[in-house]
Design a protein around this motif. Structure first.
Motif, PDB file in Angstrom:
ATOM      1  N   GLN A 177       2.468  69.271  -4.598  1.00  0.00           N
ATOM      2  CA  GLN A 177       1.868  70.042  -3.548  1.00  0.00           C
ATOM      3  C   GLN A 177       1.379  69.306  -2.529  1.00  0.00           C
ATOM      4  OE1 GLN A 177       0.254  73.895  -4.689  1.00  0.00           O
ATOM      5  NE2 GLN A 177       1.769  74.284  -6.389  1.00  0.00           N
ATOM      6  N   PHE A 205      -6.493  79.001  -8.980  1.00  0.00           N
ATOM      7  CA  PHE A 205      -6.026  78.117 -10.401  1.00  0.00           C
ATOM      8  C   PHE A 205      -7.106  78.779 -11.322  1.00  0.00           C
ATOM      9  CE2 PHE A 205      -7.224  74.744 -13.176  1.00  0.00           C
ATOM     10  CZ  PHE A 205      -5.807  74.654 -13.803  1.00  0.00           C
ATOM     11  N   GLU A 227      -9.601  68.431  -5.655  1.00  0.00           N
ATOM     12  CA  GLU A 227      -9.040  69.682  -6.541  1.00  0.00           C
ATOM     13  C   GLU A 227      -8.365  69.621  -7.579  1.00  0.00           C
ATOM     14  OE1 GLU A 227      -7.128  72.572  -3.965  1.00  0.00           O
ATOM     15  OE2 GLU A 227      -8.082  72.066  -2.187  1.00  0.00           O
ATOM     16  N   MET A 228      -7.772  68.252  -7.527  1.00  0.00           N
ATOM     17  CA  MET A 228      -6.758  67.824  -8.785  1.00  0.00           C
ATOM     18  C   MET A 228      -7.750  67.621  -9.999  1.00  0.00           C
ATOM     19  SD  MET A 228      -3.381  66.408  -7.415  1.00  0.00           S
ATOM     20  CE  MET A 228      -4.086  65.204  -6.055  1.00  0.00           C
ATOM     21  N   LEU A 241      -2.048  68.573  -2.869  1.00  0.00           N
ATOM     22  CA  LEU A 241      -3.332  69.051  -2.771  1.00  0.00           C
ATOM     23  C   LEU A 241      -4.316  67.919  -2.888  1.00  0.00           C
ATOM     24  CD1 LEU A 241      -3.112  72.126  -5.108  1.00  0.00           C
ATOM     25  CD2 LEU A 241      -3.080  71.825  -2.608  1.00  0.00           C
ATOM     26  N   HIS A 263      -7.040  76.929  -3.208  1.00  0.00           N
ATOM     27  CA  HIS A 263      -6.127  76.639  -4.476  1.00  0.00           C
ATOM     28  C   HIS A 263      -6.764  76.561  -5.722  1.00  0.00           C
ATOM     29  CE1 HIS A 263      -3.116  75.852  -1.475  1.00  0.00           C
ATOM     30  NE2 HIS A 263      -3.796  75.053  -0.868  1.00  0.00           N
ATOM     31  N   MET A 282       0.090  70.361  -8.747  1.00  0.00           N
ATOM     32  CA  MET A 282      -0.695  70.286  -7.833  1.00  0.00           C
ATOM     33  C   MET A 282      -0.668  68.833  -6.916  1.00  0.00           C
ATOM     34  SD  MET A 282      -4.088  71.624  -9.802  1.00  0.00           S
ATOM     35  CE  MET A 282      -5.411  71.733  -8.469  1.00  0.00           C
TER      36      MET A 282
END
Length: 65
Positions: A36, A10, A42-43, A38, A6, A33
């Motif tokens: 979703q 991005f 990642e965020m 995640l 992901h 994000m």
């Protein structure tokens, strides 16, 4: 840290974007994000990239306590 597919998508999308778009639009990506579901890593990585992209030479990091 495995940041997953992901964040790679991005980053590719952000490289192609014109960073003159409004802050609201940029940070809405982070909110998407979150919606979703995640992973936090990642965020936070995406948030740091957005902050660093706002001005050349800016370095950002996140300290989790």
């Amino acid at each position: 840290m495995d940041i997953g597919p992901h964040i790679n998508k991005f980053i590719e999308d952000t490289d192609q974007h014109d960073f003159r778009e409004s802050s609201i639009e940029r940070y809405s990506t982070i909110l998407d994000m979150v919606l979703q579901g995640l992973p936090l890593g990642e965020m936070l990585h995406a948030l740091v990239l957005l902050i660093e992209a706002q001005k050349i030479g800016t370095r950002a990091s996140v300290l989790l306590l």
